[in-house]
Enzyme design. Sequence first.
Site, mmCIF file in Angstrom:
data_model
loop_
_atom_site.group_PDB
_atom_site.id
_atom_site.type_symbol
_atom_site.label_atom_id
_atom_site.label_comp_id
_atom_site.label_asym_id
_atom_site.label_seq_id
_atom_site.Cartn_x
_atom_site.Cartn_y
_atom_site.Cartn_z
ATOM 1 N N ASP A 1 103.578 19.056 61.147
ATOM 2 C CA ASP A 1 104.544 19.670 62.057
ATOM 3 C C ASP A 1 105.691 20.298 61.271
ATOM 4 O O ASP A 1 106.183 19.733 60.289
ATOM 5 C CB ASP A 1 105.088 18.591 63.001
ATOM 6 C CG ASP A 1 106.043 19.141 64.024
ATOM 7 O OD1 ASP A 1 105.605 19.951 64.852
ATOM 8 O OD2 ASP A 1 107.225 18.747 63.992
ATOM 9 N N GLU B 1 101.765 23.783 60.308
ATOM 10 C CA GLU B 1 102.434 24.646 61.282
ATOM 11 C C GLU B 1 103.490 25.445 60.518
ATOM 12 O O GLU B 1 104.555 24.918 60.179
ATOM 13 C CB GLU B 1 103.089 23.819 62.392
ATOM 14 C CG GLU B 1 103.774 24.706 63.431
ATOM 15 C CD GLU B 1 104.752 23.952 64.300
ATOM 16 O OE1 GLU B 1 104.958 24.386 65.453
ATOM 17 O OE2 GLU B 1 105.344 22.947 63.846
ATOM 18 N N HIS C 1 109.910 23.928 57.428
ATOM 19 C CA HIS C 1 111.314 23.560 57.614
ATOM 20 C C HIS C 1 111.758 22.373 56.772
ATOM 21 O O HIS C 1 112.883 21.881 56.954
ATOM 22 C CB HIS C 1 111.599 23.285 59.086
ATOM 23 C CG HIS C 1 111.563 24.517 59.937
ATOM 24 N ND1 HIS C 1 112.436 25.562 59.749
ATOM 25 C CD2 HIS C 1 110.737 24.887 60.952
ATOM 26 C CE1 HIS C 1 112.177 26.521 60.624
ATOM 27 N NE2 HIS C 1 111.148 26.138 61.362
ATOM 28 N N ASP D 1 117.043 15.501 60.651
ATOM 29 C CA ASP D 1 116.188 15.919 59.543
ATOM 30 C C ASP D 1 116.249 14.923 58.387
ATOM 31 O O ASP D 1 117.333 14.460 58.005
ATOM 32 C CB ASP D 1 116.632 17.288 59.023
ATOM 33 C CG ASP D 1 116.108 18.423 59.879
ATOM 34 O OD1 ASP D 1 116.143 18.282 61.111
ATOM 35 O OD2 ASP D 1 115.665 19.435 59.305
ATOM 36 N N ASN E 1 109.148 16.441 59.165
ATOM 37 C CA ASN E 1 110.424 17.090 58.865
ATOM 38 C C ASN E 1 111.613 16.246 59.312
ATOM 39 O O ASN E 1 112.672 16.289 58.704
ATOM 40 C CB ASN E 1 110.485 18.455 59.555
ATOM 41 C CG ASN E 1 111.834 19.122 59.414
ATOM 42 O OD1 ASN E 1 112.192 19.576 58.336
ATOM 43 N ND2 ASN E 1 112.601 19.173 60.499
#
Length: 524
Positions: free
Chosen positions: A225, A270, A229, A195, A134
């Site tokens: 991970d 995740e 997002h 990000d 991410n």
Amino acid sequence: MIRRRRSVLPLLAALLALGGTCALQAAASPATEATTRTAPSGVWYEIFVRSWYDTNGDGIGDLNGVTAKLDYLQSLGVSGIWLMPINPSPSYHGYDVTDYEAVNPQYGTLADFRRLADEAHKRGIRVIIDMVINHTSNENPWFKAALDTKSPYHDWYSWADKYTDLESGSAAGSQAWHPAGKEHYLGIFTADMPDLNYDNRAVRAAMVKAGQFWLKQGADGFRLDAARHIYENFPWDVDDPAALAKNLDWWNEYRRGLAAVNPHTYLVGEVTQPAATMLAPYLKPLDAVFNFPLTVQLIDAAKSERNQGLGPTLDRSYAAYQAVGGKAIKDAPFLSNHDQERVMSQLDGNPQHMHTAAAMLLTLPGEPYIYYGEELGTLGKKPDPALREPMRWDRATRAKGETTWEAGNPANGAAVSVEAEQADPHSLLHYYTQLIHWRSEVPALRDGGFRAYPEASDHLAAWERSDGRDTVLVVHNLSSQTQTMTLDVPGEPHYSRVLKQTGPGAAIHGSTLSVPAYSSVVLQ
């Protein structure tokens, strides 16, 4: 296939110590012995390399240390290991990567990783690594180049414009925007973790390339991970179908890119969502997602000594999964990980509750995950470094191979060590080993579906597992008192034999099952 080269005699001794007469009967059967030696358990084991085992004396665990302890992992019965980030990083934890195609020099070299993967595969153990996809480190050369607005890397990250609310929070609960000169960049976790901009095709290509690189080094897949997002950055993105669709579009593209190198690549995500229905959509592009809501339910049930409707809740959860992921139940249940207080601490150090939590976890569908030290009953509460403290191998402190980068919790004394627990036939380590091997010995426990069984009392948790050939009934007594349950249920199979039990004393009298306190049984 797990090829166990050790003698069967230690296995017989362990089974005698752990499981009573049923374990003895299983060990004495040639057919069961062969199954134990060859069948995988489907259980994964999470390792923080820094805390695992140190082979060069610098106080920091390394990849060669993981290789050195593969026989321990094989004896435990796991069939896969997840390595927390091993890429170069300025932080101790590694969740801010500076080079996606290299190994943190404190952990070793690419050659060390290839050797680890090779030795693991010889033992039938798969290896996945954390892919921190991410965001990067703010010390990553990509981000340093991006600070120049004229650089092509500038668009690899997200920057505020004149309409941006610079005080906005992020979907992760922290500040979203961070200053860099006259500009502000998006970093939903911290300023150290800018990000990546996945609307940029070059970013997508670079991250697919990084995944392909590690597959070529011998990795079998990745733990992804912060998988939700990629496009879920702000509070208003949460539960937004458009953000979800963009996330899934990326993960489908990622899977296709990895399949070009290895069509059997394993991906577990995740996805920190509170309900199974919110996790289920990710099962289209991914092999599994971590079941965060189930973690809470399992620990609450063990701690309260009541099932709290666990069986019916699981029925609904797995139905949601199967509606998306197909007939097999794709799940990654777990009790704790590197971001959560350790299970034994959540259970206030109660060993009986730890036993029942472990037994429930390891008799569920999917591929369960164990956090290193969990099998020893290691304690640990926040802050985060205390959740990731050194693995204790020997009774003695400062023993060979012990890592020293972080001081250990005094509560995790000599008794909470591999050496001490291997010598104690009644230890939690032996209990975990017993349960993990059950999944190898009873295929329905590893590969079977799930159906809640009507419990006779709220102190019991019971479910059926069937793989199309065999059906077994699993019953857990969560309480301090012997519990009974009727087996004469209309429409249900007739269970007449105690196949496995965690301790002696379970018995069937006519149509009634009696289960001792804090114990678990598998009926056939």
